[in-house]
Design a protein around this motif. Structure first.
Motif: not given
Length: 254
Positions: A105-109, A205-210, A212-216, A224-229
């Protein structure tokens, strides 16, 4: 798409090799077990990122073997200059240490703050000073996400990895019970529900993290996100089936 956040081929090489070595010598127990059992590793590394420190140390020892050593000489860094070796080891070690889930969570923040302040267009804004060296927050974050990416893999791989991980967790839980230690989360085979464990892991954990990555790295949106869904829906369906089976069993008892 993450290579644009790298400043050099050596930095990318450090990250890729860290991915290969990040679980080297893993004992099948997590940091909580090591600390609570007062293991030799926990004493050596002062209860701090115990396994990650061990993985990095073992890998570095292997990578700096000299030709005269009895063990296999794996010094693939022999052709580098002294300053390059130092930079490699710093990036390599820091990347492995960033796979410690206690830092999640520190890394995400940290990454959210960078995006909020600087946007996403300038890769140089995503470097931070660590022990006197400039290191990419994005590259470290990407390795961490790769480490927790089992739910983002296509079927049937994500189910197989769920079973493998839970089997390892349950073995730890059995050992904790036998030693009268606190049983770590998701390690108690008597109370952990597989579908619930994955639904919570993906949603929080996983979906919010990816996302966030999709912004970059925009490719994540389509790749990735469709597979997660899809995998999230799978576990939701499994949860419904489990509840229906429980209801049928309850009716059968009456």
């Amino acid at each position: 798409g993450g290579d644009k956040f790298s400043s050099s081929p050596l930095e990318l090489f450090s990250l890729l090799l860290a991915a290969v070595c990040h679980d080297m010598g893993h004992p099948g127990r997590n940091n909580s077990f090591e600390v609570n059992s007062h293991s030799e590793l926990s004493v050596i590394y002062n209860d701090s990122s115990v396994l990650e420190n061990m993985h990095a140390a073992r890998a570095c020892r292997l990578l700096t073997r000299q030709p005269g050593d009895a063990d296999l000489n794996a010094d693939i860094l022999a052709g580098l200059q002294k300053t390059q070796k130092e930079a490699f080891r710093a990036n390599f070690t820091k990347a492995i240490l960033c796979t410690d889930m206690s830092q999640h969570f520190a890394k995400v923040a940290q990454l959210k703050s960078k995006i909020s302040h600087f946007g996403t267009s300038d890769p140089l804004k995503f470097y931070v000073n660590s022990d006197g060296r400039s290191m990419s927050v994005v590259l470290q974050y990407m390795l961490h996400l790769a480490d927790i990416s089992n739910p983002a893999k296509p079927a049937p791989i994500f189910v197989e990895w769920t079973d493998r991980c839970l089997n390892e967790f349950f073995a730890q839980g059995d050992a904790e019970k036998e030693a009268y230690m606190p049983v770590s989360p998701m390690c108690d085979r008597d109370v952990t529900v597989k579908s619930d464990s994955q639904l919570g892991f993906i949603k929080f954990i996983v979906r919010p993290s990816f996302v966030l990555l999709s912004d970059l790295v925009p490719r994540a949106v389509d790749e990735i996100l469709p597979i997660l869904e899809n995998n999230l829906r799978y576990w939701e369906d499994q949860k419904l089936k489990e509840e229906e089976e429980e209801e049928e069993e309850e009716e059968g008892r009456h």
